[in-house]
Structure formats: structure tokens, C-alpha cells
Design a protein around this motif. Sequence first.
Motif, PDB file in Angstrom:
ATOM      1  N   ARG A 181       0.942  -1.222   0.076  1.00 17.12           N
ATOM      2  CA  ARG A 181      -0.033  -0.063  -0.150  1.00 17.12           C
ATOM      3  C   ARG A 181       0.843   1.236  -0.060  1.00 17.12           C
ATOM      4  N   VAL A 182       0.328   2.206  -0.668  1.00 18.17           N
ATOM      5  CA  VAL A 182       1.062   3.389  -0.855  1.00 18.17           C
ATOM      6  C   VAL A 182       1.526   4.159   0.640  1.00 18.17           C
ATOM      7  N   GLY A 183       0.498   3.937   1.546  1.00 13.99           N
ATOM      8  CA  GLY A 183       0.480   4.697   2.801  1.00 13.99           C
ATOM      9  C   GLY A 183       2.123   4.087   3.417  1.00 13.99           C
ATOM     10  N   THR A 184       2.447   2.780   3.011  1.00 17.75           N
ATOM     11  CA  THR A 184       3.897   2.552   3.664  1.00 17.75           C
ATOM     12  C   THR A 184       5.233   2.939   2.893  1.00 17.75           C
ATOM     13  N   TYR A 185       4.816   3.695   1.644  1.00 19.45           N
ATOM     14  CA  TYR A 185       5.822   4.045   0.911  1.00 19.45           C
ATOM     15  C   TYR A 185       6.596   5.186   1.621  1.00 19.45           C
ATOM     16  N   SER A 186       7.976   5.528   1.202  1.00 22.01           N
ATOM     17  CA  SER A 186       8.840   6.763   1.878  1.00 22.01           C
ATOM     18  C   SER A 186       8.393   7.895   1.012  1.00 22.01           C
ATOM     19  N   GLY A 187       8.773   8.953   1.410  1.00 20.49           N
ATOM     20  CA  GLY A 187       8.600  10.404   0.526  1.00 20.49           C
ATOM     21  C   GLY A 187       9.124   9.932  -0.971  1.00 20.49           C
ATOM     22  N   GLY A 188      10.455   9.628  -0.968  1.00 22.80           N
ATOM     23  CA  GLY A 188      11.109   9.474  -2.296  1.00 22.80           C
ATOM     24  C   GLY A 188      10.091   8.379  -2.973  1.00 22.80           C
ATOM     25  N   MET A 189       9.670   7.414  -2.436  1.00 22.26           N
ATOM     26  CA  MET A 189       9.011   5.955  -3.457  1.00 22.26           C
ATOM     27  C   MET A 189       7.773   6.908  -3.799  1.00 22.26           C
ATOM     28  N   LEU A 240       6.682   7.175  -7.489  1.00 18.38           N
ATOM     29  CA  LEU A 240       5.320   6.519  -8.138  1.00 18.38           C
ATOM     30  C   LEU A 240       4.583   7.556  -8.814  1.00 18.38           C
ATOM     31  N   ASP A 241       4.351   8.885  -8.249  1.00 18.21           N
ATOM     32  CA  ASP A 241       3.648   9.818  -9.002  1.00 18.21           C
ATOM     33  C   ASP A 241       4.134  10.061 -10.285  1.00 18.21           C
ATOM     34  N   LEU A 242       5.436  10.056 -10.336  1.00 18.92           N
ATOM     35  CA  LEU A 242       6.078  10.384 -11.601  1.00 18.92           C
ATOM     36  C   LEU A 242       5.796   9.291 -12.533  1.00 18.92           C
ATOM     37  N   GLY A 270      11.249  18.441  -0.322  1.00 24.35           N
ATOM     38  CA  GLY A 270      11.240  17.627   1.139  1.00 24.35           C
ATOM     39  C   GLY A 270      11.759  16.253   0.997  1.00 24.35           C
ATOM     40  N   LEU A 271      12.436  16.119  -0.426  1.00 23.30           N
ATOM     41  CA  LEU A 271      13.342  14.794  -0.413  1.00 23.30           C
ATOM     42  C   LEU A 271      14.629  14.954  -0.003  1.00 23.30           C
TER      43      LEU A 271
END
Lengths: 310, 276
Positions: A113-121, A125-127, A146-147
Motif C-alpha cells: 500500500r502506498v501508505g507504507t512508501y517513503s517520501g521518495g518512493m 510513483l507519482d512520476l 522535502g526529499l
Amino acid sequence: MAGIDLEVSEGEIYAFLGPNGAGKTTTVRMLVTLLAPTGGSATVAGFDVERDAPSVRRAIGVALQEAALDPLMTGRELMHLQSTLHGLPGDEATRRGGELLTRVGLADAADRRVGTYSGGMRRRLDLATALVHDPKVLFLDEPTTGLDPVSRIAIWDEVRRLNEEGTTVFLTTQYLEEADQLADRVGIIDEGKMAAEGTPAALKAQIGRSHLEIVIAEGGSEAAEVVMARFGDPMPSKNGVLMVALEHGASDVAPVVRALDDAGLCVESLNLVQPTLDDVFVEKTGRHLEGADEEQPRPSDLPADEPVSA
Amino acid sequence: MTAAPVPARLRAPGFAARLRSEARVVGELGRRSVRQAFRRPQFLAPIIIFPTLFLAVNTGGAGRAVDLPQFPEVHGFLDFQLAGAMLQSTMLAGVSAAIALALDIEIGFIDRLFAAPIARASFVLGRLAATAVMGAISALWFLSVGLVFGAHIEGGVAGALVVIALVVLNATAFGTLGAALALKAKSASTAQGIFPLVFVILFLSSAFFPENLLLEPARTIAEWNPLSLIADGLRDPIISDLSLRPTLEALGGIAIVAGIGTALSVWGLRSRIQNA
């Protein structure tokens, strides 16, 4: 927004640089058809953003500042949804999603789940979601804010790669280095107005020469100032760091060092400082871009007893 | 920005292709919303758990109400209460839809959809599709619970199918109200604030008690409350043989709710697009 007039060529990386609240995001939201302009006109990929908004949306990929991701979805589900939004048939959506997740290094995390991703991930993913339909123009709103540095560089590499493949990139940033490293051209925006525009090199060249910052071993500063004055205009020293605006730029560095050596002066450290986009920003707006000092520390900003690198 | 001539993939698709594509988008957004409900218990609890507990408490505590003079002839109080539980569930499904939509606005997910080449109404339609599915789940759940605990469905299989259809339509109708609320409020906490109002409106209808046994002014309010039409229409196939009139009246009540909800949603969506 007032007086924004810009043209981005196909295949270019264009960076919109400015502090928070300058109007970068508002401009992007208008260009991606999320906000109706109250005046003026804009075309993206040849389509008018007001009259032909659906065609604009078919042509662009968008990664917005907030990384608008549903934390309850998995990366793979989000890719599939995004593919469906862009009309890709089921099989192609699955294939394309997998391909892009691999490309941005998220294949192993695809079913998490995306909720478990770090900011960079999340940013990667957004990209990736912005690329499902192979857009002609990619809009990235503060893609690395913020990365951490490693994640930031990973995003930069991906943006460069996309651009090499032919995608036009329009990005906003408040990071000088990002604009400097990535952009073919930079537009500096402040308080809703375009303050300056050009290639990073041309913008920096507009505001003058590079300068040399030197730290001399104890007791030699006065003599060093006399020597350095022969190579350009002396600048006020700061925290024991002597500075001179070089008359002939970088080609003066070796002669300065030789002259100091001939005068028996010991150089502890030396730094050639090129004009930065922040200098351009200061020149055009009368103030520093937020965070510019944090981003690019100079010897003159450090305490006198702290070692500086040449 | 300038560009070369328009490639085929960037040209607008024909009407039929666009319709197919929008249907797929609505289906995909609906699937996402159903998954979301099962992954976040706070979306599912108001639809299944709260009304089930309410049903248990009401049936257990006020079961002797069936002995009151003029109480409709029923096998048991559970038979009477099932319609109220399903109505409550569908109304709370609407509130859940409002909260979920408002969250999508809050986290910017709506921008992802609005920046894609889809009809902007798909954002709402996808959620409504999911609310309809939740309505079907709710109807099946309460009919099963009712049967397990001894309720009779006098209308038989046809009656049960009518109940399921009415619950699905009703959930969708309340979904439109939820969508309107989310589009105006833009905040999940504001949408959540509507929760207690659901109970007030329900108690001022025939959902949990026969209209003719309510005291004034509740009785008059219940007579005018469209929820009474829906509650009576849901109840009829459970407590008596299937008849057309209550079903049509329920459809009328649902149409009133859906009409108001749709008008407010369209208004909210338009102002959302203008002020995005």
C-alpha cells in the motif's frame, strides 16, 4: 498572476524558479487545466487550455506538489487506475503499469500500500503515474521538495532520461541547484510576475564576474589583499575570507595563486565562486530566494576557524 | 508552449468510444471505492456494524411494541425493524461516501482525476457506483441476519429482490447527497459532522416505529418526511405480500432524495471546477 509571458519549446526542460507563494503552482494549475485563467491565454502542446482542455489533458502528464496518492491503494492498483483514466485497455494498462514501476525502481514494492512508501518512493510513483500515456509534455510541481539528496538525484536522473527520450518538461522548483542542474531554460518568478528568463548560464552572465574567496594563513591578510587587488576589484572580506571579483574570471585563478606564492603567502583554502541563480534572483528582486544559503554554503558564510575547501 | 501536428492518440475519441472509456473509468473508480471501504473499517462500520447493533438493541429492548393497539400485523418486531436498519445503513453509506469524497479532495486525489481526460462527473459517478454496491451488500446482510434470527419475508423471493433493488437505489440516492456535501464542505471532518443528523431525520420518519403511533409533532413530520415512503416501501415486501403501491411510493421517495442530491452535486461540481 500578472505579466507571465513564456514559451517553452518542444523537447526542452523549463524550470520555473521562485520562492513559496510566488505563483509557480498557480501557473501550473492553469496550464494543466485545473484552474481557469481569469485573463490572458495559454496553449499547451498546441491546444488552448480553456477551449480545448480535454486535448490538453490527453497530451500532458502531471505530478503535482502534494503527490496526490491514495494511501490505501497499492502502487500497482494506482498505476492501473491511472492507465484507465487515460483510456489504456486492460492488458496494456497492466503491462504499462508494470513497466513503469520497474523503471522507477518500485517493482518490489508494487503490491504494497502506498501508505507504507517513503517520501521518495511516493514521488517516484507519482512520476510513474504521470507517464502511463507517454505524454508529450510533463508538468512537475516541485518534484523534489522535502526529499533527501539521494531521492532528489534519482528524480533528476529520471527527468533527464525522459527528456532525452523526447518529453518536454515544465517543472517548478524553489531549489536553485535543481533549476541549474536540470533546466535548459529558467524562468524566475516573484510575486506573480516574471522577473527574468534565460538559460542558467546566460542569466548568471548577466549579473557579472565570478569571484575568488581565499583564506590566508595567519598574519598574511593585509599583504594578500594588495596582491589580490592586482587581479580585479576587491570585495569586503567576511569572517577572515578575502574576496576579489576577478577581471578575467576563472583564467585568473592560477596567476593569483602564483602571485600569492611569490609574495610568500600561504593559501589555506581557495574557492572560485561563480554567480548563482540566487545572485540573479537578488539582482532582479532585491532579495534572496528562500533557502538559497542553506543549499549552497560558501566559505564566507562559515566561521573563520572552520576549514574551507578549495 | 508550441508543438508539432496533433498525433492520432491525442485526438478526441468518438462518442461511442468516449462512452465506453467513461464506463470503464466509473467502474475502476467504483472498484477503488469498494476496496477502500473494506480496507478502512471506519467506512464499513457505519454501513454494517452500527445498524446491526442498533437493530439488535431495538429488537431486543422494544420487542413488545408489537402488542400496541394499531401496530401493523407482523410476525415479530424484527420483521418490522429490518426496513429501518436498511434505511439507516443506506443513509450512513451516503455519509461514508461524503467522508471518502471529502478525503479525496483533501489529499488532492481529485486533482489526479481532474487532470485526466475524463468527464469530471466520473469522480462522483464512480463513488455512486461503489455506494450502490455497498447498498447491495447491506441489503443481503440484513436480509440474511433477519432470516437467521427468525424474520419472515412475506413477499418471498420476489419480495426480497424488490427490497434489494430499493436498498441499492436508496443508497445511490443518498450517495448523491453525500457527494453534494463533500463537494461543498471539502473537508472530511465537516462531512462527518452530518452523522448525528441522520438519526434525527430517521427518528422523524416511520423507519423504526409506525407513523400512526408517533406523537405530535413527530407524526406530522413523519407524514411529510420522504423517508417514511422509503421505509414503508422497504417494509411492505417483508411484512406482507408484494404490492405495487408501496413500492412505487418508495421509488417516489428515493426520486425526491436523488433529485435533490443530484441537483446539489451538479452545483457543487460546477463550483468546484470553477474554483479548483
